[in-house]
Design a protein around this motif. Structure first.
Motif, PDB file in Angstrom:
ATOM      1  N   LEU A  83       1.010  -1.055  -0.019  1.00  0.00           N
ATOM      2  CA  LEU A  83      -0.062  -0.076   0.033  1.00  0.00           C
ATOM      3  C   LEU A  83       0.796   1.305   0.089  1.00  0.00           C
ATOM      4  CD1 LEU A  83      -2.887  -0.995   2.569  1.00  0.00           C
ATOM      5  CD2 LEU A  83      -2.912  -1.016  -0.003  1.00  0.00           C
ATOM      6  N   GLN A  84       1.914   1.222   0.802  1.00  0.00           N
ATOM      7  CA  GLN A  84       2.932   2.452   0.865  1.00  0.00           C
ATOM      8  C   GLN A  84       3.428   2.506  -0.785  1.00  0.00           C
ATOM      9  OE1 GLN A  84       2.247   4.381   3.125  1.00  0.00           O
ATOM     10  NE2 GLN A  84       3.568   3.711   5.026  1.00  0.00           N
ATOM     11  N   LYS A  85       3.810   1.277  -1.138  1.00  0.00           N
ATOM     12  CA  LYS A  85       4.450   1.665  -2.742  1.00  0.00           C
ATOM     13  C   LYS A  85       3.456   2.206  -3.504  1.00  0.00           C
ATOM     14  CE  LYS A  85       6.587  -1.125  -6.226  1.00  0.00           C
ATOM     15  NZ  LYS A  85       6.874  -2.662  -6.728  1.00  0.00           N
ATOM     16  N   GLN A  86       2.075   1.934  -3.445  1.00  0.00           N
ATOM     17  CA  GLN A  86       1.153   2.638  -4.264  1.00  0.00           C
ATOM     18  C   GLN A  86       1.037   3.973  -4.074  1.00  0.00           C
ATOM     19  OE1 GLN A  86      -2.468   0.192  -3.453  1.00  0.00           O
ATOM     20  NE2 GLN A  86      -1.577  -1.702  -4.636  1.00  0.00           N
ATOM     21  N   ARG A  87       1.251   4.265  -2.966  1.00  0.00           N
ATOM     22  CA  ARG A  87       1.254   5.795  -2.414  1.00  0.00           C
ATOM     23  C   ARG A  87       2.493   6.685  -2.875  1.00  0.00           C
ATOM     24  NH1 ARG A  87      -2.386   6.679   1.938  1.00  0.00           N
ATOM     25  NH2 ARG A  87      -0.822   8.031   3.063  1.00  0.00           N
ATOM     26  N   GLY A  88       3.434   5.859  -3.377  1.00  0.00           N
ATOM     27  CA  GLY A  88       4.771   6.597  -3.946  1.00  0.00           C
ATOM     28  C   GLY A  88       5.802   6.437  -2.918  1.00  0.00           C
ATOM     29  N   ILE A  89       5.714   5.817  -1.757  1.00  0.00           N
ATOM     30  CA  ILE A  89       6.623   5.797  -0.802  1.00  0.00           C
ATOM     31  C   ILE A  89       7.805   4.730  -1.007  1.00  0.00           C
ATOM     32  CG2 ILE A  89       7.173   5.514   1.589  1.00  0.00           C
ATOM     33  CD1 ILE A  89       4.418   6.716   2.198  1.00  0.00           C
TER      34      ILE A  89
END
Length: 354
Positions: A310-316
């Motif tokens: 989920l963090q990766k999907q948010r660009g983190i």
């Protein structure tokens, strides 16, 4: 309880939890990134695997829930440190520990100025000094929430039962410790740190708490406290967790007075918060079967992976290997006792690690 299960509690973590490595490898391949966990808590270095600054994390915790805390810098003189500490903490005991470290590394309860001076002279490190929280109970609560969500989850509660003995009116503390399997493992340490206590003879029926630092390596018994989880407790940790920006997953180590006040958010003092490197501490309950311990830990790693996605999907982004190596080198420098000024020998390292 069989002997294998009994011994598991005291194994080195790498040996006790090696079956979890397969789960970690599978997730690394799934996400094509062995450092997938490092974006779970983006405001904490390595998301809290190792090397993170404890004072930076404590600063994220709402003031109402943490003890009075002071950072002491490595380069300060002992005199400067003493002035700042005595000006901040009006009375002893106080707690001292390195700003970087884990598993009770060099944590000490200091009872007077003499002990404080000796500690400052012995360990030239960035240190955290805290007021000693004299609340009777301690828990380790694993909490997480998905990025962007306000409602989280308590996935583990561990009750910490401090090391203690009960007097018979005739035996010394040392003699009583010899008859207790858990206390017996601490005798050598006590002979170096608490020799005067060992000669005392407690009254018949008198319970003596031998160690008030709630670390497993110091004899504390960890017990499964999952039965304590309830909606009111979760509400309190949702309030706390939502105020900790950039933090989605970790374990609160806290002291409290009683369950009613804890559920109401009163008389809570969070001593530490540990990120992805923290185990769900209830697995150290001696009564939990080894297979269940491993399963519970695997479940937590899978939850870390979900948050990563989920963090990766948010660009983190995650850390790079270079960044992780730099942090690791600093971590080793700060936690290998033979490299700490004034602590040059392996003999000293053995004494402090055990």
């Amino acid at each position: 309880m069989n002997s294998k299960q009994k011994e598991w509690e005291f194994l080195p973590i790498w040996k006790a939890l090696y079956p979890v490595a397969w789960t970690f490898l599978k997730l690394s391949f799934k996400y094509k990134n062995p450092l997938f966990f490092t974006n779970v808590n983006p405001s904490i270095e390595t998301s809290g695997l190792f090397g993170e600054s404890k004072i930076d994390i404590l600063n994220k915790i709402p003031e109402a829930y943490k003890p009075r805390t002071l950072l002491i810098k490595e380069e300060w003189t002992v005199e400067t440190c003493m002035d700042k500490i005595l000006g901040t903490f009006p009375k002893f005991p106080i707690v001292a520990k390195p700003n970087i470290g884990e598993r009770g590394f060099l944590v000490r309860i200091l009872k007077n100025e003499g002990e404080l001076i000796n500690y400052l002279k012995r360990y030239k490190l960035d240190l955290i000094i805290q007021e000693f929280v004299d609340l009777p109970r301690e828990l380790a609560i694993m909490y997480y929430h998905l990025p962007g969500e306000k409602e989280g989850h308590i996935s583990s509660v561990c009750i910490k039962r401090f090391l203690s003995i009960t007097g018979d009116g005739e035996s010394s503390v040392l003699e009583l410790m010899k008859y207790d399997e858990r206390a017996r493992k601490q005798i050598d340490r006590f002979k170096k740190e608490k020799m005067s206590l060992l000669d005392q003879v407690p009254k018949n029926g008198e319970r003596i708490i031998l160690e008030k630092v709630g670390n497993h390596c110091k004899g504390t018994t960890f017990l499964d406290g999952s039965h304590l989880i309830n909606p009111m407790m979760l509400e309190q940790f949702n309030k706390i967790g939502q105020q900790m920006e950039g933090v989605c997953y970790g374990r609160f180590d806290l002291k409290y007075n009683n369950l009613e006040e804890l559920n109401a958010g009163k008389n809570i003092r969070i001593i530490e918060f540990n990120g992805v490197g923290a185990e769900p501490a209830h697995i150290y309950d001696p009564e939990i079967p080894i297979a269940q311990k491993i399963k519970d830990y695997r479940d937590h790693i899978h939850q870390i992976a979900i948050i990563h996605k989920l963090q990766k999907q948010r660009g983190i982004r995650t850390s790079t290997l270079g960044e992780l190596y730099r942090i690791y080198k600093n971590y080793i420098q700060k936690t290998t006792l033979s490299k700490i000024p004034n602590r040059k020998t392996e003999q000293y390292a053995f004494v402090d690690n055990h």
